[in-house]
Design an enzyme around this catalytic site. Structure first.
Site, short mmCIF file in Angstrom:
data_model
loop_
_atom_site.label_atom_id
_atom_site.label_comp_id
_atom_site.label_asym_id
_atom_site.label_seq_id
_atom_site.Cartn_x
_atom_site.Cartn_y
_atom_site.Cartn_z
N GLY A 1 0.54 -0.02 4.29
CA GLY A 1 -0.76 -0.61 4.58
C GLY A 1 -0.92 -1.12 5.99
N THR B 1 -3.40 5.39 0.68
CA THR B 1 -2.19 4.91 0.05
C THR B 1 -1.08 4.99 1.09
OG1 THR B 1 -0.65 5.26 -1.80
CG2 THR B 1 -1.70 7.22 -0.90
N GLY B 2 -0.05 4.18 0.91
CA GLY B 2 1.05 4.21 1.88
C GLY B 2 1.24 2.88 2.56
N THR C 1 -0.13 3.42 -5.12
CA THR C 1 -1.43 2.75 -5.20
C THR C 1 -2.51 3.71 -5.68
OG1 THR C 1 -0.90 1.22 -3.46
CG2 THR C 1 -3.24 1.75 -3.72
N ARG D 1 2.21 -11.51 1.66
CA ARG D 1 1.91 -10.28 2.40
C ARG D 1 0.78 -9.50 1.71
NH1 ARG D 1 1.54 -4.58 1.20
NH2 ARG D 1 1.82 -3.46 3.15
N VAL D 2 -0.16 -9.05 2.52
CA VAL D 2 -1.24 -8.24 2.00
C VAL D 2 -1.32 -6.99 2.87
CG1 VAL D 2 -3.76 -8.10 1.73
CG2 VAL D 2 -2.55 -10.20 1.09
N GLY D 3 -1.52 -5.84 2.23
CA GLY D 3 -1.63 -4.59 2.99
C GLY D 3 -3.06 -4.18 3.21
N ASP D 4 -3.29 -2.91 3.19
CA ASP D 4 -4.63 -2.37 3.46
C ASP D 4 -5.52 -2.31 2.23
OD1 ASP D 4 -2.82 -0.48 2.35
OD2 ASP D 4 -4.21 1.14 2.82
C1 SD4 Z 1 0.05 -1.56 0.64
N1 SD4 Z 1 -1.12 0.56 0.72
O1 SD4 Z 1 0.10 -2.65 0.07
C2 SD4 Z 1 -0.42 -0.35 -0.17
C3 SD4 Z 1 0.75 0.26 -0.86
C4 SD4 Z 1 0.54 1.62 -1.38
O2 SD4 Z 1 1.14 3.31 -2.73
O3 SD4 Z 1 -0.34 2.34 -1.06
N2 SD4 Z 1 1.33 2.08 -2.24
O4 SD4 Z 1 0.40 -1.39 1.80
#
Ligand code: SD4
Length: 331
Positions: free
Chosen positions: A245, A242-243, A191, A219-222
């Site tokens: 979420g 990033t990571g 991300t 699904r939705v992350g951060d």
């Molecule tokens: C998520 N944080 O959708 C995002 C994914 C991400 O590098 O950071 N990817 O959870």
């Protein structure tokens, strides 16, 4: 591009919550504020982003060095990766959800705490531009799914098929076993979160992603959640993540980091504390990655992650550098 290790629910943050600081009341802020380290080589203007997205920071720098705003810089900067078909975790070419639909998340925030976000939008190559339109053209902050897509068409965006042959091929391969593990695909996250300060000293940020590959539909992350994947306070600084979420949402990571800076921590100390809060909630499980970057009003930067391998780009008058991030786990 180097691929790194990554893995892994929670309630959604509403913008309304942001009006109420959860870390420090204004009076504490005044009491606890310490002078920020002026000995550092902090400089403005500056653009920084997650990972080694040098083309994105170069674009942001082009805007900043021409006297442009931090808002334009982060907007145009992250668009570089949305348009990069080789980046399968952002924008056009992103990996699809488990049903084969590419759904994108993005948000943007400016110096006046104006913000806009789109969640799980389909068929639009530049979700960050739609997020900016949400911020500038609507009385709302977040639009989701079909509503976001409909709004994009009303604003003149074109419908595009975002599923590249490469991403389709990989998804078809994944479908052979089609094991749904949210901790999936340890190596498929990149991300882009970007923060910038312009020559007037104003801060803005943007974050955009296709999220977790082969995620559940919806699904939705951060990344598009203001306070989680991105937060900017023009008095203090900004942070982005990033990571995995879900873990960032659970600790309202980016808001936390900005609040920690407000209380006097450096960007580096604040990122470290942000990661440690996540570790503290996951004592038995550390097989997932989170990376935070932060910037303060003076242009000092910091970054921290769980597993080694995370880097972040900085672009200033002093140079364009891919910086290694410190990590909680050493190998
Ligand atoms: C998520 N944080 O959708 C995002 C994914 C991400 O590098 O950071 N990817 O959870």
């Amino acid at each position: 591009m180097q691929r790194r290790k990554f893995l892994k629910n929670s309630g959604a943050l509403t913008a309304g919550m942001l009006a109420t600081p959860i870390i420090a009341a204004p009076s504490d802020y005044e009491k606890n504020q310490k002078p920020i380290d002026t000995q550092s080589n902090a400089t403005i203007p500056i653009a920084i982003c997650t990972w080694d997205f040098g083309n994105a920071t170069a674009k942001a720098w082009e805007v900043l060095s021409a006297g442009g705003s931090s808002l334009d810089a982060v907007h145009q900067g992250v668009m570089v990766e949305e348009n990069n078909l080789d980046n399968q975790t952002v924008g056009n070419g992103g990996r699809p959800d488990r049903d084969g639909n590419v759904t994108l998340d993005a948000c943007i925030m400016d110096k006046d705490a104006n913000c806009g976000a789109v969640l799980a939008i389909q068929n639009i190559a530049n979700p960050i531009s739609v997020a900016r339109k949400v911020m500038e053209e609507t009385p709302h902050l977040m639009l989701v799914g079909k509503g976001a897509e409909q709004f994009a068409y009303e604003q003149g965006f074109e419908k595009q098929n975002l599923l590249t042959e490469q991403s389709k091929k990989e998804w078809e391969e994944w479908k052979k076993t089609s094991q749904y593990k949210p901790i999936i695909n340890i190596e498929n996250h990149d991300t882009i979160g970007m923060l910038a300060i312009d020559e007037k000293g104003d801060i803005a940020g943007a974050c955009t992603t296709s999220g977790m590959a082969y995620k559940m539909a919806g699904r939705v992350g951060d990344s598009p959640i203001i306070g989680a994947g991105l937060f900017v306070d023009n008095e203090v600084g900004g942070a982005t993540a990033t990571g995995v979420g879900e873990e960032v949402v659970r600790t309202v990571g980016s808001f936390l980091i900005v609040e920690l800076m407000r209380q006097g921590k450096s960007p580096q100390e604040a990122c470290e504390e942000g990661v440690k809060r996540i570790i503290a909630k996951n004592k038995d499980k550390q097989d997932f990655q989170i990376g935070f970057i932060a910037i303060n009003k003076q242009g000092e930067t910091g970054a921290y992650c769980i597993h080694p391998g995370f880097t972040y780009r900085t672009y200033t008058k002093q140079g364009h550098v891919n910086n290694p991030s410190g990590s909680y786990l050493k190998s």
